[in-house]
Design a protein around this motif. Structure first.
Motif, PDB file in Angstrom:
ATOM      1  N   VAL A  76      12.815  -0.752  -3.215  1.00  0.00           N
ATOM      2  CA  VAL A  76      11.549  -1.014  -2.511  1.00  0.00           C
ATOM      3  C   VAL A  76      10.435  -0.288  -3.264  1.00  0.00           C
ATOM      4  O   VAL A  76      10.499   0.929  -3.456  1.00  0.00           O
ATOM      5  CB  VAL A  76      11.635  -0.531  -1.034  1.00  0.00           C
ATOM      6  N   SER A  77       9.451  -1.048  -3.693  1.00  0.00           N
ATOM      7  CA  SER A  77       8.346  -0.498  -4.482  1.00  0.00           C
ATOM      8  C   SER A  77       7.277   0.129  -3.599  1.00  0.00           C
ATOM      9  O   SER A  77       7.231  -0.128  -2.389  1.00  0.00           O
ATOM     10  CB  SER A  77       7.682  -1.620  -5.284  1.00  0.00           C
ATOM     11  N   ALA A  78       6.400   0.886  -4.230  1.00  0.00           N
ATOM     12  CA  ALA A  78       5.202   1.374  -3.542  1.00  0.00           C
ATOM     13  C   ALA A  78       4.016   0.533  -4.000  1.00  0.00           C
ATOM     14  O   ALA A  78       3.989   0.072  -5.149  1.00  0.00           O
ATOM     15  CB  ALA A  78       4.966   2.833  -3.898  1.00  0.00           C
ATOM     16  N   THR A  85      -0.519  -0.221  -3.265  1.00  0.00           N
ATOM     17  CA  THR A  85      -1.763   0.053  -2.529  1.00  0.00           C
ATOM     18  C   THR A  85      -2.294  -1.209  -1.849  1.00  0.00           C
ATOM     19  O   THR A  85      -3.296  -1.140  -1.143  1.00  0.00           O
ATOM     20  CB  THR A  85      -2.859   0.584  -3.486  1.00  0.00           C
ATOM     21  N   ARG A  86      -1.642  -2.369  -2.084  1.00  0.00           N
ATOM     22  CA  ARG A  86      -2.180  -3.575  -1.421  1.00  0.00           C
ATOM     23  C   ARG A  86      -1.843  -3.542   0.063  1.00  0.00           C
ATOM     24  O   ARG A  86      -0.905  -2.883   0.477  1.00  0.00           O
ATOM     25  CB  ARG A  86      -1.677  -4.846  -2.108  1.00  0.00           C
ATOM     26  N   ARG A  87      -2.632  -4.299   0.841  1.00  0.00           N
ATOM     27  CA  ARG A  87      -2.395  -4.254   2.288  1.00  0.00           C
ATOM     28  C   ARG A  87      -1.194  -5.141   2.648  1.00  0.00           C
ATOM     29  O   ARG A  87      -0.898  -6.112   1.938  1.00  0.00           O
ATOM     30  CB  ARG A  87      -3.652  -4.655   3.056  1.00  0.00           C
ATOM     31  N   ALA A 123       9.399  -4.185   2.904  1.00  0.00           N
ATOM     32  CA  ALA A 123       8.793  -5.007   1.837  1.00  0.00           C
ATOM     33  C   ALA A 123       8.310  -4.070   0.729  1.00  0.00           C
ATOM     34  O   ALA A 123       8.563  -4.295  -0.460  1.00  0.00           O
ATOM     35  CB  ALA A 123       7.633  -5.811   2.397  1.00  0.00           C
ATOM     36  N   TYR A 124       7.602  -3.059   1.119  1.00  0.00           N
ATOM     37  CA  TYR A 124       7.012  -2.050   0.224  1.00  0.00           C
ATOM     38  C   TYR A 124       6.865  -0.753   1.001  1.00  0.00           C
ATOM     39  O   TYR A 124       6.905  -0.744   2.236  1.00  0.00           O
ATOM     40  CB  TYR A 124       5.584  -2.465  -0.186  1.00  0.00           C
ATOM     41  N   TYR A 125       6.580   0.322   0.273  1.00  0.00           N
ATOM     42  CA  TYR A 125       5.995   1.512   0.875  1.00  0.00           C
ATOM     43  C   TYR A 125       4.497   1.342   0.658  1.00  0.00           C
ATOM     44  O   TYR A 125       4.039   1.311  -0.496  1.00  0.00           O
ATOM     45  CB  TYR A 125       6.490   2.790   0.198  1.00  0.00           C
ATOM     46  N   LEU A 166      -2.402  -1.193  -7.151  1.00  0.00           N
ATOM     47  CA  LEU A 166      -1.373  -0.458  -7.894  1.00  0.00           C
ATOM     48  C   LEU A 166       0.007  -0.753  -7.306  1.00  0.00           C
ATOM     49  O   LEU A 166       0.151  -0.855  -6.085  1.00  0.00           O
ATOM     50  CB  LEU A 166      -1.651   1.055  -7.819  1.00  0.00           C
ATOM     51  N   TYR A 167       0.977  -0.883  -8.182  1.00  0.00           N
ATOM     52  CA  TYR A 167       2.367  -1.147  -7.788  1.00  0.00           C
ATOM     53  C   TYR A 167       3.260  -0.238  -8.625  1.00  0.00           C
ATOM     54  O   TYR A 167       3.025  -0.072  -9.823  1.00  0.00           O
ATOM     55  CB  TYR A 167       2.769  -2.594  -8.096  1.00  0.00           C
ATOM     56  N   GLY A 168       4.313   0.331  -8.022  1.00  0.00           N
ATOM     57  CA  GLY A 168       5.200   1.174  -8.815  1.00  0.00           C
ATOM     58  C   GLY A 168       6.611   1.251  -8.263  1.00  0.00           C
ATOM     59  O   GLY A 168       6.838   1.150  -7.056  1.00  0.00           O
TER      60      GLY A 168
HETATM   61  P1  5GP Z   1       2.836  -9.161  -4.370  1.00  0.00           P
HETATM   62  O1  5GP Z   1       1.484  -8.632  -4.034  1.00  0.00           O
HETATM   63  O2  5GP Z   1       2.857 -10.665  -4.494  1.00  0.00           O
HETATM   64  O3  5GP Z   1       3.924  -8.634  -3.473  1.00  0.00           O
HETATM   65  O4  5GP Z   1       3.191  -8.617  -5.828  1.00  0.00           O
HETATM   66  C1  5GP Z   1       2.266  -8.781  -6.876  1.00  0.00           C
HETATM   67  C2  5GP Z   1       2.957  -8.492  -8.188  1.00  0.00           C
HETATM   68  O5  5GP Z   1       3.319  -7.111  -8.245  1.00  0.00           O
HETATM   69  C3  5GP Z   1       4.250  -9.285  -8.394  1.00  0.00           C
HETATM   70  O6  5GP Z   1       4.279  -9.719  -9.746  1.00  0.00           O
HETATM   71  C4  5GP Z   1       5.325  -8.253  -8.138  1.00  0.00           C
HETATM   72  O7  5GP Z   1       6.516  -8.548  -8.852  1.00  0.00           O
HETATM   73  C5  5GP Z   1       4.656  -7.030  -8.710  1.00  0.00           C
HETATM   74  N1  5GP Z   1       5.273  -5.777  -8.251  1.00  0.00           N
HETATM   75  C6  5GP Z   1       5.827  -5.487  -7.065  1.00  0.00           C
HETATM   76  N2  5GP Z   1       6.324  -4.249  -7.064  1.00  0.00           N
HETATM   77  C7  5GP Z   1       6.088  -3.744  -8.292  1.00  0.00           C
HETATM   78  C8  5GP Z   1       6.393  -2.495  -8.921  1.00  0.00           C
HETATM   79  O8  5GP Z   1       6.996  -1.592  -8.364  1.00  0.00           O
HETATM   80  N3  5GP Z   1       5.980  -2.331 -10.207  1.00  0.00           N
HETATM   81  C9  5GP Z   1       5.315  -3.301 -10.885  1.00  0.00           C
HETATM   82  N4  5GP Z   1       4.976  -3.045 -12.149  1.00  0.00           N
HETATM   83  N5  5GP Z   1       5.029  -4.483 -10.328  1.00  0.00           N
HETATM   84  C10 5GP Z   1       5.406  -4.700  -9.049  1.00  0.00           C
END
Ligand code: 5GP
Ligand code: ADP
Length: 223
Positions: A35-37, A39-41, A51-53, A79-81
Motif C-alpha cells: 500500500v503506497s502513500a 498526497t492526493r485526496r 487503497a493508500y495511506y 506525491l506518491y511513494g
Molecule cells: P492514482 O491517482 O490513479 O491512484 O495513481 C496515479 C499514478 O500514481 C498511477 O500511475 C499509480 O500507479 C502511481 N502510483 C501509485 N502509488 C505509487 C507509488 O507508491 N509510487 C509511484 N512512483 N507511483 C505510484
C-alpha cells in the motif's frame, strides 16, 4: 522461491489496480500488495491504509526525508511513494510484492532491485480506444484531471521500452495469468524490436487522436 518485487505500470486506466487486486484475490499465498502513500485526496470508497495511506504534503515530505520510501515520484501534481515497511512486510511473508506505481518509480525500483530481484511489467489494453473508455467510465477524475493523465500517457508510453514485459489487458483473467508467468520467468528478458517501437508509436498517435476527440466533446458541452 525467492520473493520478488513485481512492478505494474500503465497509463491511467490501463488496469494496473484491477490486475493487482485480481492477482492477490486469486493467489493470496503467492502475491501481497504494497500500500503506497500519497498526497492526493481519496476517491469515493477508498479507505486510508487500504487503497493508500493518505498523507498531507508536509507529512509525506517528512517521511521522505527520514528515508521511509523505497521510491517516490510526483504524478499529476501529487506525491506518491512506496514505503519500505510495506515491501518488507510482504517479502518477509515469503510472497512476491506487487507495486502499482508509475514509470519513474519503476526506474528507481529497478536500480535498487536489479536483475532477478524485480520484474517490471507494462500494461496496456490492445486498443487505445478501450484505454480511454475505461478511464472515462471509471468516473473518478474531472475532465481537467483526465486531460492531465492522458498528456502524461504519451510520456509513459515512451518509457515502456525500459520494462521487462508488456502485458495486454484485454481479458482480465488472461492478464493475471500473464503476470504470474512474467514473475516465474523473471526480469530483464525482453528485447525491444523495431516492430515494438512502431506499435508503441502508433498506439500513442491513436490515443492522442481519441483524446482530442474527447476534449472537443467536453469543450462543446461546456460552451
Ligand atoms: P492514482 O491517482 O490513479 O491512484 O495513481 C496515479 C499514478 O500514481 C498511477 O500511475 C499509480 O500507479 C502511481 N502510483 C501509485 N502509488 C505509487 C507509488 O507508491 N509510487 C509511484 N512512483 N507511483 C505510484
Ligand atoms: P489503472 O489502475 O491502471 O488506472 P484501473 O485498474 O483503475 O486502471 O482500470 C481502469 C478501469 O478499467 C476500471 O474501471 C476497471 O474496472 C476497468 N478494467 C480494468 N481492466 C479491465 C478488463 N480487463 N476488462 C474490463 N474492464 C477493465
Amino acid at each position: 522461491m525467492k520473493p520478488k518485487i513485481v512492478v505494474l505500470s500503465a497509463p491511467s486506466g490501463g488496469g494496473k489496480t484491477t490486475i493487482a487486486k485480481a492477482a492477490q484475490d486469486r493467489y493470496p499465498d503467492r502475491f501481497g500488495f504494497s500500500v503506497s502513500a500519497t498526497t492526493r485526496r481519496p476517491r469515493v470508497g477508498e479507505q486510508d491504509g487500504e487503497a493508500y495511506y493518505f498523507l498531507s504534503r508536509d507529512a509525506f515530505q517528512k517521511r521522505a526525508k527520514m528515508g521511509d520510501f523505497l521510491e517516490h515520484a510526483e504524478y499529476a501534481g501529487e506525491l506518491y511513494g512506496t514505503l519500505k515497511s510495506e515491501v518488507e512486510k510482504v517479502l518477509q511473508s515469503g510472497r512476491h510484492v506487487l507495486l502499482d506505481i508509475e514509470v519513474e518509480g519503476a526506474r528507481q525500483v529497478r536500480a535498487k532491485y536489479p536483475d532477478q530481484h524485480s520484474v517490471l511489467i507494462f500494461i496496456l489494453p490492445s486498443d487505445p480506444r478501450v484505454l480511454l473508455e475505461r478511464l472515462l467510465n471509471r468516473k473518478s477524475e474531472s475532465p481537467a484531471e483526465i486531460k492531465q493523465r492522458l498528456d502524461r500517457a504519451k510520456y509513459e508510453l515512451r518509457q515502456a521500452t525500459a520494462f521487462d514485459r508488456w502485458i495486454r489487458n484485454d481479458d482480465l483473467d488472461q492478464a493475471v495469468e500473464d503476470v504470474v508467468k512474467a514473475e516465474e520467468e523473471g526480469g530483464a528478458f525482453r528485447r525491444t524490436l523495431p516492430q515494438d517501437l512502431n506499435w508503441l508509436k502508433d498506439y500513442g498517435s491513436k490515443l492522442q487522436v481519441e483524446a482530442q476527440r474527447v476534449y472537443d466533446e467536453l469543450h462543446q458541452q461546456k460552451g
